[in-house]
Scaffold this active site. Sequence first.
Site, PDB file in Angstrom:
ATOM      1  N   ASN A   1       8.278   7.641  12.650  1.00 28.08           N
ATOM      2  CA  ASN A   1       8.048   8.876  13.398  1.00 28.08           C
ATOM      3  C   ASN A   1       7.802   9.999  12.401  1.00 28.08           C
ATOM      4  OD1 ASN A   1       8.529   7.678  15.948  1.00 28.08           O
ATOM      5  ND2 ASN A   1      10.736   7.856  15.644  1.00 28.08           N
TER       6      ASN A   1
ATOM      7  N   HIS B   1      11.609   2.455  10.536  1.00 28.30           N
ATOM      8  CA  HIS B   1      12.425   1.658  11.451  1.00 28.30           C
ATOM      9  C   HIS B   1      11.903   0.221  11.410  1.00 28.30           C
ATOM     10  CE1 HIS B   1      14.168   5.023  13.980  1.00 28.30           C
ATOM     11  NE2 HIS B   1      13.128   5.647  13.467  1.00 28.30           N
TER      12      HIS B   1
ATOM     13  N   VAL C   1      15.430  12.787  12.209  1.00 32.24           N
ATOM     14  CA  VAL C   1      16.027  12.950  10.881  1.00 32.24           C
ATOM     15  C   VAL C   1      14.888  13.167   9.885  1.00 32.24           C
ATOM     16  CG1 VAL C   1      17.407  11.895   9.060  1.00 32.24           C
ATOM     17  CG2 VAL C   1      18.024  11.515  11.463  1.00 32.24           C
TER      18      VAL C   1
ATOM     19  N   HIS D   1      11.750   7.600   6.853  1.00 28.99           N
ATOM     20  CA  HIS D   1      12.364   6.283   7.044  1.00 28.99           C
ATOM     21  C   HIS D   1      11.444   5.394   7.859  1.00 28.99           C
ATOM     22  CE1 HIS D   1      13.727   9.107  10.153  1.00 28.99           C
ATOM     23  NE2 HIS D   1      13.673   8.085  10.999  1.00 28.99           N
TER      24      HIS D   1
HETATM   25  P1  5GP Z   1      13.816   9.259  13.931  1.00 29.88           P
HETATM   26  O1  5GP Z   1      13.792   9.674  15.379  1.00 29.88           O
HETATM   27  O2  5GP Z   1      14.027  10.425  13.005  1.00 29.88           O
HETATM   28  O3  5GP Z   1      12.653   8.394  13.554  1.00 29.88           O
HETATM   29  O4  5GP Z   1      15.058   8.271  13.810  1.00 29.88           O
HETATM   30  C1  5GP Z   1      16.267   8.616  13.254  1.00 29.88           C
HETATM   31  C2  5GP Z   1      17.170   7.439  13.456  1.00 29.88           C
HETATM   32  O5  5GP Z   1      18.318   7.630  12.642  1.00 29.88           O
HETATM   33  C3  5GP Z   1      17.668   7.259  14.900  1.00 29.88           C
HETATM   34  O6  5GP Z   1      17.286   5.967  15.373  1.00 29.88           O
HETATM   35  C4  5GP Z   1      19.180   7.419  14.778  1.00 29.88           C
HETATM   36  O7  5GP Z   1      19.887   6.530  15.610  1.00 29.88           O
HETATM   37  C5  5GP Z   1      19.442   7.140  13.311  1.00 29.88           C
HETATM   38  N1  5GP Z   1      20.580   7.869  12.765  1.00 29.88           N
HETATM   39  C6  5GP Z   1      20.845   9.206  12.910  1.00 29.88           C
HETATM   40  N2  5GP Z   1      21.961   9.529  12.252  1.00 29.88           N
HETATM   41  C7  5GP Z   1      22.418   8.389  11.683  1.00 29.88           C
HETATM   42  C8  5GP Z   1      23.564   8.107  10.879  1.00 29.88           C
HETATM   43  O8  5GP Z   1      24.382   8.973  10.541  1.00 29.88           O
HETATM   44  N3  5GP Z   1      23.717   6.828  10.459  1.00 29.88           N
HETATM   45  C9  5GP Z   1      22.835   5.843  10.807  1.00 29.88           C
HETATM   46  N4  5GP Z   1      23.089   4.606  10.341  1.00 29.88           N
HETATM   47  N5  5GP Z   1      21.746   6.075  11.565  1.00 29.88           N
HETATM   48  C10 5GP Z   1      21.545   7.334  12.011  1.00 29.88           C
END
Ligand code: 5GP
Length: 112
Positions: free
Chosen positions: A86, A101, A95, A99
């Site tokens: 994303n 997924h 975040v 990253h």
């Molecule tokens: P995004 O929406 O930014 O692509 O995904 C962020 C991902 O980070 C989400 O799937 C969320 O569940 C994961 N996430 C957010 N905070 C933490 C955390 O403190 N630890 C872990 N292991 N995953 C997190």
Amino acid sequence: MSDCIFCNIVAGQLPCGKVYEDDEVLAFHDIHPFARVHFLIIPKAHIATLADAGPEHERLLGKMLLLAPRLAKEQGLADGFKTLINTGRGGGQEVFHIHIHVFGGGDPVRKT
Ligand code: 5GP
Ligand code: ZN
């Protein structure tokens, strides 16, 4: 503490379920998995989004991508998996530390 959650995980100031680590890259289980297996591959260096990456990150991003099938297989996703990056608020990024997924397993999964 940094104000970036993933930088704090890299620094060991927040716990994570580690899947892989080397000097440049960390992989750990997503805290809210949307499949039986769901982990994130991140660079240790802070890059906010894919749109913030530059030519100097080409090798690192390639390395992260090539880790996906290896780690997916180690996590039991022998049959295949999905990858997702994303980018930015419009791309659903929550975040702001880049990253990948990697997820799969069980019923076919779809991330909307
Ligand atoms: P995004 O929406 O930014 O692509 O995904 C962020 C991902 O980070 C989400 O799937 C969320 O569940 C994961 N996430 C957010 N905070 C933490 C955390 O403190 N630890 C872990 N292991 N995953 C997190
Ligand atoms: Zn960060």
